[in-house]
Scaffold this motif. Structure first.
Motif, PDB file in Angstrom:
ATOM      1  N   CYS A 142       0.838  -1.208   0.000  1.00 44.78           N
ATOM      2  CA  CYS A 142       0.000   0.000   0.000  1.00 44.78           C
ATOM      3  C   CYS A 142       0.872   1.256   0.000  1.00 44.78           C
ATOM      4  O   CYS A 142       0.633   2.197  -0.772  1.00 44.78           O
ATOM      5  CB  CYS A 142      -0.932   0.016   1.208  1.00 44.78           C
ATOM      6  SG  CYS A 142      -2.314  -1.144   1.096  1.00 44.78           S
ATOM      7  N   ARG A 143       1.888   1.248   0.868  1.00 46.83           N
ATOM      8  CA  ARG A 143       2.764   2.426   0.940  1.00 46.83           C
ATOM      9  C   ARG A 143       3.520   2.624  -0.367  1.00 46.83           C
ATOM     10  O   ARG A 143       3.679   3.757  -0.835  1.00 46.83           O
ATOM     11  CB  ARG A 143       3.732   2.267   2.117  1.00 46.83           C
ATOM     12  CG  ARG A 143       3.078   2.452   3.490  1.00 46.83           C
ATOM     13  CD  ARG A 143       4.106   2.558   4.590  1.00 46.83           C
ATOM     14  NE  ARG A 143       4.794   1.292   4.807  1.00 46.83           N
ATOM     15  CZ  ARG A 143       4.391   0.364   5.682  1.00 46.83           C
ATOM     16  NH1 ARG A 143       3.307   0.571   6.398  1.00 46.83           N
ATOM     17  NH2 ARG A 143       5.069  -0.754   5.829  1.00 46.83           N
ATOM     18  N   GLU A 144       3.975   1.514  -0.953  1.00 50.69           N
ATOM     19  CA  GLU A 144       4.695   1.607  -2.232  1.00 50.69           C
ATOM     20  C   GLU A 144       3.826   2.201  -3.338  1.00 50.69           C
ATOM     21  O   GLU A 144       4.337   2.866  -4.246  1.00 50.69           O
ATOM     22  CB  GLU A 144       5.179   0.219  -2.667  1.00 50.69           C
ATOM     23  CG  GLU A 144       6.293  -0.360  -1.810  1.00 50.69           C
ATOM     24  CD  GLU A 144       6.622  -1.801  -2.204  1.00 50.69           C
ATOM     25  OE1 GLU A 144       5.980  -2.307  -3.151  1.00 50.69           O
ATOM     26  OE2 GLU A 144       7.500  -2.408  -1.568  1.00 50.69           O
ATOM     27  N   CYS A 145       2.518   1.977  -3.233  1.00 50.05           N
ATOM     28  CA  CYS A 145       1.596   2.444  -4.275  1.00 50.05           C
ATOM     29  C   CYS A 145       0.959   3.789  -3.931  1.00 50.05           C
ATOM     30  O   CYS A 145       0.053   4.246  -4.627  1.00 50.05           O
ATOM     31  CB  CYS A 145       0.510   1.397  -4.512  1.00 50.05           C
ATOM     32  SG  CYS A 145       1.151  -0.162  -5.153  1.00 50.05           S
ATOM     33  N   GLY A 146       1.419   4.410  -2.825  1.00 52.23           N
ATOM     34  CA  GLY A 146       0.928   5.744  -2.473  1.00 52.23           C
ATOM     35  C   GLY A 146      -0.406   5.768  -1.765  1.00 52.23           C
ATOM     36  O   GLY A 146      -1.122   6.783  -1.801  1.00 52.23           O
ATOM     37  N   ILE A 147      -0.780   4.684  -1.096  1.00 55.50           N
ATOM     38  CA  ILE A 147      -2.054   4.621  -0.374  1.00 55.50           C
ATOM     39  C   ILE A 147      -1.803   4.951   1.090  1.00 55.50           C
ATOM     40  O   ILE A 147      -0.906   4.389   1.726  1.00 55.50           O
ATOM     41  CB  ILE A 147      -2.689   3.229  -0.512  1.00 55.50           C
ATOM     42  CG1 ILE A 147      -3.009   2.960  -1.987  1.00 55.50           C
ATOM     43  CG2 ILE A 147      -3.951   3.104   0.332  1.00 55.50           C
ATOM     44  CD1 ILE A 147      -3.480   1.555  -2.276  1.00 55.50           C
ATOM     45  N   ASP A 148      -2.604   5.871   1.624  1.00 53.86           N
ATOM     46  CA  ASP A 148      -2.443   6.310   3.012  1.00 53.86           C
ATOM     47  C   ASP A 148      -2.658   5.159   3.984  1.00 53.86           C
ATOM     48  O   ASP A 148      -3.380   4.195   3.699  1.00 53.86           O
ATOM     49  CB  ASP A 148      -3.430   7.437   3.336  1.00 53.86           C
ATOM     50  CG  ASP A 148      -3.118   8.699   2.543  1.00 53.86           C
ATOM     51  OD1 ASP A 148      -1.946   8.867   2.160  1.00 53.86           O
ATOM     52  OD2 ASP A 148      -4.046   9.488   2.291  1.00 53.86           O
TER      53      ASP A 148
END
Length: 203
Positions: free
Chosen positions: A51-57
């Motif tokens: 999620c973090r790698e894909c820019g999701i909070d």
């Protein structure tokens, strides 16, 4: 298929909430990231990292929505609450293979449907690749010791097994199928009161 059926099917599919859910770019990126993952399962930590790698909070409610949508789309699966069981399944064969191994292999220490927990772990974690010895859907699949409790929890959800004391598990499907001799006596005795039970649903 006839036109009536296909029209009805299309109408039902059109009502799926997942089809009306807008898919942000970050979610699409996460979907692609998960689909390119080569493992059968990932942990919650793996999912959060993706999620973090894909820019999701780092928002638990958003992650819950994503997981539900991805489950509807067949991208990943889980049983229970992902935050607790720490298993997000990417390949459904991972869980079906484990269930198959338990239910369709011979067990030397099987006692009328009852198996010791240690025997189940030995079977699932065995690295023997000889399919004549251990029957698997996927020949080379081996499970970790920490996966065994999770596999059993899924089996219990479908009422295929029940936990017992002394670290044992009861599998009704593995019970002795030989009819006791006394049954014949009852069947031949017309004076015996008989009950016939019907279930609306039986797993």
């Amino acid at each position: 298929f006839n036109r009536t059926f296909t029209d009805a099917l299309y109408e039902q599919i059109s009502d799926f909430d997942s089809l009306r859910t807008p898919l942000p770019t970050e979610w699409k990126r996460l979907k692609a990231r998960i689909k390119e993952t080569k493992t059968d399962i990932i942990s919650n930590d793996d999912f959060l990292r993706y999620c973090r790698e894909c820019g999701i909070d780092d928002d638990p409610s958003a992650r819950g929505l994503i997981l539900e949508l991805f489950r509807d789309l067949g991208i990943c699966f889980w049983y229970g609450e992902p935050a607790k069981d720490n298993h997000i399944i990417l390949s459904p064969y991972w869980i079906t293979n484990a269930i198959y191994m338990i239910l369709f292999n011979e067990h030397s220490d099987l006692n009328n449907g009852i198996l010791p927990r240690e025997s189940i772990q030995t079977l699932l974690c065995s690295r023997k690749k000889n399919t004549k010895t251990i029957h698997r859907i996927i020949p080379d699949m081996v499970y970790r010791a920490r996966d065994v409790d999770y596999v059993l929890s899924v089996i219990r959800q479908f009422s295929l097994s029940y936990p017992l004391e002394k670290r044992e598990e009861f599998f009704p499907m593995l019970c002795n199928r030989n009819t006791p001799a006394i049954v014949k006596e009852y069947l031949e005795n017309s004076a015996v009161l008989e009950f016939h039970v019907e279930y609306d649903y039986l797993p």
